[in-house]
Design a protein around this motif. Structure first.
Motif, short mmCIF file in Angstrom:
data_model
loop_
_atom_site.label_atom_id
_atom_site.label_comp_id
_atom_site.label_asym_id
_atom_site.label_seq_id
_atom_site.Cartn_x
_atom_site.Cartn_y
_atom_site.Cartn_z
N ARG A 368 -16.64 43.60 -60.25
CA ARG A 368 -17.39 44.80 -59.87
C ARG A 368 -17.40 45.04 -58.35
NH1 ARG A 368 -19.82 48.15 -58.02
NH2 ARG A 368 -21.51 49.50 -58.73
N ASN A 369 -17.14 43.98 -57.56
CA ASN A 369 -17.05 44.16 -56.10
C ASN A 369 -15.95 45.15 -55.73
OD1 ASN A 369 -18.78 42.04 -56.25
ND2 ASN A 369 -17.54 40.58 -55.13
N ILE A 371 -14.89 48.27 -56.79
CA ILE A 371 -15.27 49.43 -57.59
C ILE A 371 -14.11 50.41 -57.80
CG2 ILE A 371 -16.19 50.73 -55.61
CD1 ILE A 371 -17.64 50.69 -59.21
N GLU A 372 -13.17 50.45 -56.84
CA GLU A 372 -12.04 51.38 -56.96
C GLU A 372 -11.13 51.02 -58.14
OE1 GLU A 372 -11.55 54.22 -55.26
OE2 GLU A 372 -13.51 53.79 -54.35
N TRP A 375 -12.90 49.76 -63.01
CA TRP A 375 -12.92 50.57 -64.24
C TRP A 375 -11.60 50.50 -65.01
CZ3 TRP A 375 -9.76 54.99 -64.93
CH2 TRP A 375 -8.97 55.33 -63.82
N LYS A 434 -14.75 55.37 -63.34
CA LYS A 434 -15.19 54.76 -62.09
C LYS A 434 -16.63 55.18 -61.78
CE LYS A 434 -12.25 55.32 -58.78
NZ LYS A 434 -11.57 55.93 -57.62
N PHE A 437 -19.41 53.25 -63.70
CA PHE A 437 -19.72 51.91 -63.16
C PHE A 437 -20.40 52.00 -61.80
CE2 PHE A 437 -16.12 50.95 -66.08
CZ PHE A 437 -16.83 50.15 -66.95
N ARG A 438 -20.13 53.09 -61.08
CA ARG A 438 -20.77 53.26 -59.77
C ARG A 438 -22.28 53.46 -59.96
NH1 ARG A 438 -17.09 56.78 -56.74
NH2 ARG A 438 -16.35 54.97 -55.58
#
Length: 511
Positions: A368-369, A371-372, A375, A434, A437-438
């Motif tokens: 998850r670190n 983020i780009e 997903w 994306k 998850f953000r």
């Protein structure tokens, strides 16, 4: 890669004949053996030849090893002598105590042992120099054949051997496991739980002893009673400490197996004891309740007999449970079925299996670190539909395993750092984006990202739709994986729809 979903109860291992043949000729053990018998020759395995490449990939043998068949080492070789027992497992010149601790646990359960070590094998009439063993790999059982040429030096086995010099099942089992993983060297260093799972198809759970639940004694007692395999170890604070001996005779950074747990009448009160085995077959605990300690003098002969208490230097010893908790750091339990350890009800669990891959530029998104790309990881939808009996939540274990990393070591592959996160899902079947998850936090996740073969944790969540996202810690790392979800009640899983198409900058990429 095709994705498979299978629902079944993992309680009983499949019958031995359902293991897949793996020999490069396409022949089964029986066919290969019959061919040798008809020709009057002894089997020589072209898939795992008797040469240095089967021993090591990064070094040369320290002394010239000579490959010999058991009949060339002793006069009267036996496959199993007086039953397969823990004393048949003595460590040789290889750092695979983790494997040996698992084999010792295996001998405690007859039906599990007979699955891994088919017992209809011997050196008697019909002997053809061929033996076979069965291991679980990524949701299937494989039948591994080996010839019986074993590495020796001065007519003694170099690696795993039995205390009886004419008994060979344990040495041949180690050879088959080395073949499965590419070489003997590939077995250096590991976690006992890894071999336990390969022997059972079970699911592992790890406990930090100092943070273990209050009912830890009962958890261990129940696990052993149910045939679960149990290993334990003492942490090291530096590489220099590995295999350092404590004043109490225990070895740091070394894998032991737990082989018994009981209470003994001592001076009018009950004392909780635990029995532990060192796979070296020697070097034991020397504190209270050790083999020759004065405590045993106050125990009746019948109690001693019931506990098989002997003062042999065989690597096995009893210790007080409190001492065990203060000296050992980790306990690994491999449940043959992932029955709840918290209560006394035996459950049949449902298991869902998902085979997948992290592919660079497509599905290797990292944690998850990142983020780009997070997903883009595989997303497995999980529907928890039925609550546990008398509860408002659904219990399940999620176990994420990276495949074949030990086998790929000779190409320079290491264990990747892996983990997973679980999100509550909107009710459609499309790939989560994306932005999702953000703006949404996970509902649960693996306790840690770690470079073990498998990460597994137990969860209880309300019924509903969830998405499990298995990942490597860093993006762009490639591997195949197997995700198993064990749920107490019926659950459903499927791959989320949606193609991921992203442009990634080129980076230097090393396995």
């Amino acid at each position: 890669m095709p994705y498979t979903f299978r629902n079944s109860s993992p309680r009983a291992p499949p019958a031995p004949q359902s293991a897949s043949a793996t020999h490069s000729t396409g022949q089964t053990y029986k066919e290969l053996k019959l061919e040798c018998q008809q020709r009057g020759t002894l089997f020589e395995d072209c898939d795992f030849p008797a040469n240095d490449a089967s021993l090591f990939y990064s070094e040369k043998p320290p002394v010239p090893f000579v490959w010999k068949r058991p009949g060339e080492i002793v006069k009267d070789p036996q496959f199993i002598l007086g039953g397969a027992t823990r004393t048949d497992i003595c460590q040789g010149e290889l750092g695979d105590c983790w494997l040996l601790a698992a084999i010792a646990s295996l001998t405690l359960n007859e039906s599990t042992l007979a699955r891994v070590v088919p017992l209809d094998q011997d050196f008697g009439p019909g002997y053809a120099g061929i033996f076979h063993f069965q291991f679980w790999q990524h949701n299937e059982w494989l039948d591994i054949v080996v010839d019986d040429r074993l590495p020796t030096f001065k007519d003694r086995l170099v690696f795993l051997h039995s205390a009886d010099h004419n008994e060979f099942w344990s040495a041949l089992l180690e050879k088959a496991y080395a073949k499965l993983n590419g070489s003997y060297e590939a077995l250096k260093g590991g976690s006992t739980i890894e071999a336990m799972e390969d022997f059972t198809g079970g699911v592992g759970e790890m406990f930090e002893v100092k943070k273990a639940p209050e009912n830890f004694y009962d958890i261990l007692k129940k696990a052993l009673k149910r045939g679960s395999m149990v290993g334990c170890s003492i942490d090291t604070s530096s590489a220099a400490e590995s295999e350092a001996r404590t004043p109490y005779g225990l070895i740091k950074g070394h894998a032991y197996s737990v082989t018994g747990i009981d209470e003994v009448d001592y001076q009018g009160r009950k004392v909780k004891l635990i029995r532990v085995r060192n796979p070296w077959g020697q070097v034991e605990w020397n504190g209270p309740w050790s083999d020759n300690s004065h405590e045993w003098r106050s125990v009746s002969p019948s109690e001693k007999k019931r506990l098989y208490q002997t003062a042999l230097d065989d690597g096995e010893f009893w210790m007080k449970f409190d001492d065990f908790q203060s000296h050992f750091d980790k306990v690994e339990i491999c449940n043959l079925t992932p029955d709840a350890l918290e209560d006394n009800a035996a459950h049949k669990w449902e298991v869902i299996v998902h085979q997948g891959s992290w592919v660079r530029g497509a599905t290797a998104g990292g944690c998850r670190n990142f983020i780009e790309t997070f997903w883009t990881n595989p997303q497995i939808k999980l529907q928890l539909t039925e609550k546990d009996d008398g509860q408002n939540e659904c219990t399940f274990i999620a176990a994420l395993m990276q495949k074949d990393r030990r086998k790929l070591r000779k190409q320079g592959a290491e264990m990747l750092t892996i983990g997973y996160a679980i999100y509550e899902s909107p009710s459609n079947d499309e790939q989560l984006t994306k932005d999702f998850f953000r703006y949404h936090a996970s509902k649960a996740r693996s306790k840690t990202y770690i470079n073990l073969r498998e990460v597994s944790d137990r969860f209880a969540l309300p019924p509903g739709d969830y998405v499990v996202v298995p990942t490597t810690f860093e993006p762009h790392q490639e591997a195949d994986f197997c995700l198993r979800i064990f749920s107490e009640k019926k659950a459903v899983a499927k791959e989320m729809d949606g193609n991921v198409d992203i442009d990634l900058p080129e980076v230097c990429h090393h396995i």
